[in-house]
Design a protein around this motif. Sequence first.
Motif, short mmCIF file in Angstrom:
data_model
loop_
_atom_site.label_atom_id
_atom_site.label_comp_id
_atom_site.label_asym_id
_atom_site.label_seq_id
_atom_site.Cartn_x
_atom_site.Cartn_y
_atom_site.Cartn_z
N VAL A 1 131.47 28.85 18.13
CA VAL A 1 132.19 29.48 17.01
C VAL A 1 131.57 29.04 15.68
O VAL A 1 131.24 29.87 14.83
CB VAL A 1 133.70 29.14 17.05
CG1 VAL A 1 134.42 29.70 15.83
CG2 VAL A 1 134.32 29.68 18.34
N ALA A 2 131.39 27.72 15.54
CA ALA A 2 130.84 27.21 14.28
C ALA A 2 129.35 27.54 14.16
O ALA A 2 128.86 27.85 13.08
CB ALA A 2 131.05 25.70 14.19
N ALA A 3 128.64 27.48 15.29
CA ALA A 3 127.18 27.67 15.22
C ALA A 3 126.82 29.14 15.07
O ALA A 3 125.78 29.47 14.50
CB ALA A 3 126.52 27.12 16.49
N CYS A 4 127.66 30.02 15.57
CA CYS A 4 127.24 31.41 15.58
C CYS A 4 128.32 32.42 15.17
O CYS A 4 128.17 33.09 14.16
CB CYS A 4 126.73 31.76 16.98
SG CYS A 4 126.09 33.42 17.10
N SER A 5 129.42 32.51 15.93
CA SER A 5 130.27 33.70 15.73
C SER A 5 130.87 33.81 14.35
O SER A 5 131.05 34.91 13.85
CB SER A 5 131.36 33.81 16.80
OG SER A 5 131.79 32.60 17.27
N GLU A 6 131.18 32.68 13.71
CA GLU A 6 131.80 32.83 12.39
C GLU A 6 130.76 33.05 11.29
O GLU A 6 131.08 33.47 10.19
CB GLU A 6 132.70 31.65 12.07
CG GLU A 6 131.97 30.36 11.77
CD GLU A 6 132.94 29.21 11.50
OE1 GLU A 6 134.14 29.36 11.77
OE2 GLU A 6 132.47 28.17 11.02
N LYS A 7 129.50 32.78 11.61
CA LYS A 7 128.49 32.80 10.54
C LYS A 7 128.16 34.20 10.03
O LYS A 7 128.09 34.43 8.83
CB LYS A 7 127.21 32.13 11.05
CG LYS A 7 127.35 30.62 11.20
CD LYS A 7 126.24 29.92 10.42
CE LYS A 7 126.57 28.49 10.09
NZ LYS A 7 126.24 27.56 11.17
N LEU A 8 127.94 35.11 10.98
CA LEU A 8 127.47 36.44 10.56
C LEU A 8 128.50 37.19 9.70
O LEU A 8 128.18 37.64 8.60
CB LEU A 8 127.03 37.26 11.78
CG LEU A 8 126.46 38.63 11.48
CD1 LEU A 8 125.21 38.54 10.60
CD2 LEU A 8 126.13 39.40 12.76
N PRO A 9 129.75 37.32 10.18
CA PRO A 9 130.71 38.06 9.35
C PRO A 9 130.94 37.43 7.98
O PRO A 9 131.08 38.14 6.99
CB PRO A 9 132.01 38.06 10.17
CG PRO A 9 131.71 37.45 11.48
CD PRO A 9 130.31 36.94 11.49
N THR A 10 130.94 36.10 7.93
CA THR A 10 131.17 35.45 6.64
C THR A 10 130.02 35.78 5.67
O THR A 10 130.25 36.11 4.51
CB THR A 10 131.24 33.92 6.82
OG1 THR A 10 132.24 33.64 7.79
CG2 THR A 10 131.59 33.22 5.53
N ARG A 11 128.81 35.69 6.20
CA ARG A 11 127.65 35.93 5.33
C ARG A 11 127.61 37.39 4.85
O ARG A 11 127.39 37.65 3.66
CB ARG A 11 126.39 35.59 6.11
CG ARG A 11 125.13 35.83 5.35
CD ARG A 11 123.98 35.05 5.97
NE ARG A 11 122.70 35.71 5.72
CZ ARG A 11 121.56 35.30 6.22
NH1 ARG A 11 121.53 34.24 7.03
NH2 ARG A 11 120.45 35.94 5.96
N ILE A 12 127.89 38.32 5.75
CA ILE A 12 127.79 39.73 5.36
C ILE A 12 128.95 40.13 4.43
O ILE A 12 128.76 40.83 3.44
CB ILE A 12 127.75 40.63 6.62
CG1 ILE A 12 126.51 40.28 7.47
CG2 ILE A 12 127.75 42.10 6.23
CD1 ILE A 12 125.18 40.39 6.74
N PHE A 13 130.15 39.66 4.76
CA PHE A 13 131.27 39.93 3.86
C PHE A 13 130.97 39.39 2.46
O PHE A 13 131.20 40.06 1.46
CB PHE A 13 132.56 39.28 4.41
CG PHE A 13 133.64 39.15 3.38
CD1 PHE A 13 134.37 40.25 2.98
CD2 PHE A 13 133.90 37.92 2.77
CE1 PHE A 13 135.36 40.14 2.00
CE2 PHE A 13 134.88 37.80 1.81
CZ PHE A 13 135.61 38.91 1.42
#
Lengths: 66, 451
Positions: free
Chosen positions: B179-191
């Motif tokens: 979750v910390a390494a991957c899944s939360e990163k992309l949406p946060t960055r794009i948003f």
Amino acid sequence: MGLRIELDPGKCSGLGLCEAEAPELFEVQEDGSLTVLDDHPSADRRAECEAAVASCPTEALRLVED
Amino acid sequence: MSTDTSFENDFATEFEDDEDGVQMLPATSERKPEHYPVDISTKAFWNLTSEEREETFKILRKEQPVSWQRPVDDAVNPDPDDPGYWAVVKHADIVKVSRDNETFVSGQGVLFDLLPPIFLELTQSFLAMDNPKHDMLRKLVSSAFTPKQIKLIDDKIKLAAKEIVDSFASDPSGEVEFVAACSEKLPTRIFSDIMGIPEEFREQTAKSAADIVAWADPEILGDRLADEVQVEAATILHDIAEQLIELKRREPGDDLLTSLIAAEVDGRKLDEFEIGSFFVLMAVAGTDTTKHTTSLTMRAFTHFPEQKKWLMEDYDARIGNAIEEFIRYASPVMTFRRTAVKETELGGHPIIPGDKVVMFYPSGCMDSDVFENPEKFDLARPNAREHVGFGGGGVHFCLGNQLAKSMLRAIFKELLFRIPEFEAGEPELLGTNFMRGVKRMPLRFTPEKVS
């Protein structure tokens, strides 16, 4: 006999699911309104039209046969 | 609590003066049956896993597709006069309620839990509005989420997905907290890119957005009260929005916040509070849902390795339908509520104005009247796209659906082809009745060879 796309602008919420299905037929504008680029699509576009109409979550599109 | 009191006062004044303030319809126990014995309002029920809850939903779909239930346990803001709600668990009824926006409105609240009015005002924006106001506000942002617009940022999304997977794929330990390494990163960055949030505000924005939906989770709450955490998180996001508005006024950018500042509705500009509420709604909707779908899909691939293989055989041609199945199977948003404003009928029961109606999306996504063998994660499912993971249609259908799909397409392309051998362990789930959230999930994988 031809296909015609009818748009009810009152129902359209401008999400562009139709555009994702058929980008050559629909385009959501900057102000969120939808433009039907070709409201008399040729018969070979039927499947695309049907998919676009079915994808609309607010039932703002209709495909009619003239 | 760090809520600024002058802010609350402003809010109170605004609330009283609100000309289009909605008149709240009282709910009544008039013409209601006994509360149905299959009870989905217990705290224990919402602490189960989705798979366990599905056993109960299955019974309800069969026995009582629309059931009268007592109010949910442990509401954040309990209402002693609340008689309960109608639970809608069948796909067809979820679609019916979602699409009939004249009968089932959102302006009286959309969350299953009972929450403090201040919180709702701070966070919900057009999510809890009806037309015409809903469409006027939503159209201000919808142009940022059209297919054309998403295509324009597609390369950015692909690059972000690549860099995120770069950060752990060759890690020799072959193990990460996913979750910390991957899944939360992309949406946060794009948003953050879409909104125009500078780097230094991003982490706090993501953290507060996560706090908002975690209101009933004991770990996140610690010894604090749920309404305290929620209002604090919402206030922090409003503060960030306020600082960003100032920044964008000085230095306008090519981003959504800049266009919201310039936008006019009915001949007037949005005030800072309205932009702030927009910001909170989008921070939550734009980050949490895709994050959880990413984690839950990795878990699904672990259980159904043949599906992973099938998808990889012709990724570009198959990913479109596969994503629909990712969303059906994850169904991360679990509940939304409507309130009836007209008399109608649902599942054979009379529904009267004031009745609360709650839709249970994961149940709709598992309805065997629509989805054959629904427990199977089947990426070739011919009607996967009929899922109600973006809602059942109607004016509140998920605005960010194209963005979500684009992010899922990009991240799974990286994950599947660079670390194809992986195993997602047991997810630690968020304890709420709103979001099927994964707090942490271990991922073990064969590291990518560094060339």
